[in-house]
Design an enzyme around this catalytic site. Structure first.
Site, PDB file in Angstrom:
ATOM      1  N   GLN A 167      35.666 -23.506  -8.568  1.00 13.98           N
ATOM      2  CA  GLN A 167      34.856 -23.172  -7.405  1.00 13.98           C
ATOM      3  C   GLN A 167      33.413 -23.637  -7.570  1.00 13.98           C
ATOM      4  O   GLN A 167      32.748 -23.980  -6.589  1.00 13.98           O
ATOM      5  CB  GLN A 167      34.907 -21.662  -7.135  1.00 13.98           C
ATOM      6  CG  GLN A 167      36.291 -21.169  -6.726  1.00 13.98           C
ATOM      7  CD  GLN A 167      36.867 -21.954  -5.550  1.00 13.98           C
ATOM      8  OE1 GLN A 167      36.336 -21.930  -4.447  1.00 13.98           O
ATOM      9  NE2 GLN A 167      37.963 -22.683  -5.794  1.00 13.98           N
ATOM     10  N   GLU A 208      34.243 -13.909  -1.566  1.00 13.09           N
ATOM     11  CA  GLU A 208      35.106 -14.709  -0.692  1.00 13.09           C
ATOM     12  C   GLU A 208      36.509 -14.810  -1.281  1.00 13.09           C
ATOM     13  O   GLU A 208      37.512 -14.586  -0.601  1.00 13.09           O
ATOM     14  CB  GLU A 208      34.488 -16.102  -0.547  1.00 13.09           C
ATOM     15  CG  GLU A 208      35.316 -17.066   0.288  1.00 13.09           C
ATOM     16  CD  GLU A 208      34.759 -18.475   0.240  1.00 13.09           C
ATOM     17  OE1 GLU A 208      35.139 -19.283   1.102  1.00 13.09           O
ATOM     18  OE2 GLU A 208      33.949 -18.786  -0.673  1.00 13.09           O
ATOM     19  N   HIS A 209      36.594 -15.171  -2.550  1.00 11.46           N
ATOM     20  CA  HIS A 209      37.870 -15.240  -3.277  1.00 11.46           C
ATOM     21  C   HIS A 209      37.806 -14.277  -4.450  1.00 11.46           C
ATOM     22  O   HIS A 209      36.827 -14.296  -5.209  1.00 11.46           O
ATOM     23  CB  HIS A 209      38.128 -16.636  -3.844  1.00 11.46           C
ATOM     24  CG  HIS A 209      37.944 -17.761  -2.879  1.00 11.46           C
ATOM     25  ND1 HIS A 209      36.761 -18.458  -2.767  1.00 11.46           N
ATOM     26  CD2 HIS A 209      38.810 -18.322  -1.992  1.00 11.46           C
ATOM     27  CE1 HIS A 209      36.895 -19.407  -1.854  1.00 11.46           C
ATOM     28  NE2 HIS A 209      38.121 -19.343  -1.361  1.00 11.46           N
ATOM     29  N   HIS A 226      31.117   5.282  41.578  1.00 12.22           N
ATOM     30  CA  HIS A 226      32.382   5.138  40.857  1.00 12.22           C
ATOM     31  C   HIS A 226      33.438   6.090  41.425  1.00 12.22           C
ATOM     32  O   HIS A 226      34.591   5.719  41.652  1.00 12.22           O
ATOM     33  CB  HIS A 226      32.186   5.448  39.364  1.00 12.22           C
ATOM     34  CG  HIS A 226      31.514   4.357  38.600  1.00 12.22           C
ATOM     35  ND1 HIS A 226      30.269   3.888  38.916  1.00 12.22           N
ATOM     36  CD2 HIS A 226      31.924   3.653  37.505  1.00 12.22           C
ATOM     37  CE1 HIS A 226      29.932   2.935  38.050  1.00 12.22           C
ATOM     38  NE2 HIS A 226      30.927   2.779  37.188  1.00 12.22           N
ATOM     39  N   ASP A 248      43.263 -22.812  -1.759  1.00  9.03           N
ATOM     40  CA  ASP A 248      42.507 -23.874  -1.105  1.00  9.03           C
ATOM     41  C   ASP A 248      43.419 -24.892  -0.433  1.00  9.03           C
ATOM     42  O   ASP A 248      43.004 -25.573   0.512  1.00  9.03           O
ATOM     43  CB  ASP A 248      41.617 -24.593  -2.123  1.00  9.03           C
ATOM     44  CG  ASP A 248      40.364 -23.805  -2.467  1.00  9.03           C
ATOM     45  OD1 ASP A 248      39.997 -22.908  -1.685  1.00  9.03           O
ATOM     46  OD2 ASP A 248      39.757 -24.089  -3.518  1.00  9.03           O
ATOM     47  N   HIS A 250      32.372 -27.030  -6.014  1.00 12.80           N
ATOM     48  CA  HIS A 250      32.156 -27.186  -4.574  1.00 12.80           C
ATOM     49  C   HIS A 250      30.702 -27.498  -4.240  1.00 12.80           C
ATOM     50  O   HIS A 250      30.420 -28.294  -3.353  1.00 12.80           O
ATOM     51  CB  HIS A 250      32.553 -25.899  -3.837  1.00 12.80           C
ATOM     52  CG  HIS A 250      33.975 -25.843  -3.406  1.00 12.80           C
ATOM     53  ND1 HIS A 250      34.473 -26.598  -2.378  1.00 12.80           N
ATOM     54  CD2 HIS A 250      35.018 -25.105  -3.852  1.00 12.80           C
ATOM     55  CE1 HIS A 250      35.759 -26.337  -2.216  1.00 12.80           C
ATOM     56  NE2 HIS A 250      36.115 -25.435  -3.099  1.00 12.80           N
TER      57      HIS A 250
END
Length: 438
Positions: A266, A335-336, A428, A369, A269
């Protein structure tokens, strides 16, 4: 290579007796969307007022190339698919197959509730009419993001899909050919060679040949994310996704080589990527650090990985036990999140905050992924405590259809009138009474 944070006894060592806030214990990368607002606002305004010419100007300014036409010509995607390496094609096809299966399992049917004779409410799921999907192409051509965005939209029933990705100078100002090939595999024929904030603005305003969309999805850099924030409301957005994150909860049973490899995977990235190991095992922490020293210098993107792992957003976090470790990873809301412990499934079942959870030694984030069947467009920056990853549901809207007969309305008419008066909204109540006064 990677710093340590020692949280052992942190929760019990506070003199004030206040609960320890683990959310502040592991800092994240500096991803300041607000700082980018002035520049991105100018780009969005430029596209709004200058239209296609402004988009082309920004392509030339930011990507170093001015496309002849922002829409990729018909046939270019099929040509890219014809030239694609057969092994890459096979991988894409398998990923599509698995993702389509999980997306189809998510489809929701209409829920019909009969509240009495002639009184029915139907909860309908309605797909978006038109969506714009963004696929990054800066540091790497993220072909997998084509699949992760397109497949759930198609399964949801979206009728019109447009896709944008940055122009590539080495490919004559067109979209990266691997991304085009994936578009051809999925039958997406409306592709634009536009990147960054200008792509999001193009989708939001409708620019040149690109008609306005209802919803924009896809990851991107800080300028893309900022554009999504600024244009939210004019269009719907999936999320404001920042740099990628991996958290790993591991104990003595974990393999240090696996853990280190997953942190590296990761980190490659983005220099701002976050890699966090939470463990009660000092032995494992030592072994992982030794493995990182070996693995980082053996990887292709050494500088990128090293920058991410030595950044403030990455750390080995020592805890007293797995209970405390669970509290830390839940607060961090990565995230992961990988669980590499004894009884990994049991610990995973107790996690409440994570974009996606990967259970055991043979479910690395890399699997998610590409080919797990899960979606890799996930909440970052701690947003996993309130937001979900991209799915079929993101491309649908809920609509209540109310169908009452006269008798069914009469049964609750007095309640409606009473509640309307309680809110000082007599009109109403009158809208109900008029149906029975004649």
């Amino acid at each position: 290579m990677i710093r340590r944070i020692d949280l052992r006894s942190a929760a019990t060592g506070r003199a004030s007796g206040e609960p320890f806030d683990y959310r502040t214990a592991v800092p994240r990368a500096d991803f300041d969307v607000e700082a980018a607002v002035p520049a991105v606002h100018a780009i969005c305004e430029g596209v709004r007022t200058g239209g296609l010419e402004a988009v082309l100007d920004y392509c030339e300014r930011f990507d170093g190339v001015r496309p002849d036409d922002i829409r990729v010509p018909a046939g270019a995607a099929q040509a890219a698919l014809d030239d694609l390496d057969p092994a890459i094609r096979a991988g894409l096809e398998e990923s599509i197959r698995r993702l389509r299966l999980t997306c189809e399992a998510e489809l929701e049917t209409d829920a019909v509730t009969d509240l009495g004779p002639g009184a029915r409410v139907t909860h309908r799921k309605v797909p978006m009419n038109r969506v714009g999907l963004y696929v990054p192409g800066g540091i790497a051509p993220l072909v997998s993001s084509v699949l992760m965005n397109v497949v759930p939209a198609q399964v949801a029933g979206v009728r019109s899909i447009a896709l944008a990705s940055p122009p590539q100078k080495e490919f004559g100002g067109s979209v990266h050919p691997t991304i085009l090939a994936a578009c051809a595999l999925l039958g997406v024929d409306e592709v634009y060679t536009v990147g960054g904030a200008q792509a999001i603005a193009m989708f939001a305003y409708g620019t040149g040949p690109c008609a306005r969309v209802d919803f924009v999805t896809g990851p991107g850099n800080i300028y893309t994310v900022t554009a999504k924030r600024l244009l939210k409301g004019l269009v719907g957005i999936d999320s404001e996704a920042g740099p990628t994150e991996i958290g790993i909860l591991a104990d003595d049973t974990a393999d240090a080589a696996y853990v280190a490899a997953d942190l590296v995977s990761q980190a490659e990235h983005d220099p701002l990527a976050s890699a966090v190991l939470v463990t009660p095992s000092e032995r494992l922490a030592d072994e992982v650090e030794l493995e990182l020293d070996k693995q980082v210098f053996a990887t292709r993107h050494v500088e990128r990985v090293r920058t991410a792992l030595t950044g403030v957003q990455s750390a080995v976090v020592l805890v007293d036990d797995l209970e405390q470790g669970l509290a830390v990873v839940d607060a961090h809301a990565a995230e992961h999140l990988e669980i590499q412990t004894e009884d990994a499934a049991g610990w995973a079942a107790r996690v409440t905050n994570a974009g996606a959870i990967f259970v055991g030694p043979h479910a690395p984030v890399s699997l998610g992924d590409y080919c797990a069947g899960s979606n890799h467009v996930l909440p970052t920056g701690g947003c996993a405590c309130h937001s979900s990853g991209l799915s079929v549901r993101a491309f649908t809207r809920s609509v209540h259809v109310v169908d009452y007969s006269r008798d069914a309305l009469a049964e609750v008419a007095d309640h409606v009138v009473t509640l309307a008066e309680a809110e000082d909204l007599p009109g109403h109540g009158a809208a109900v009474r008029v149906r029975f006064d004649r």
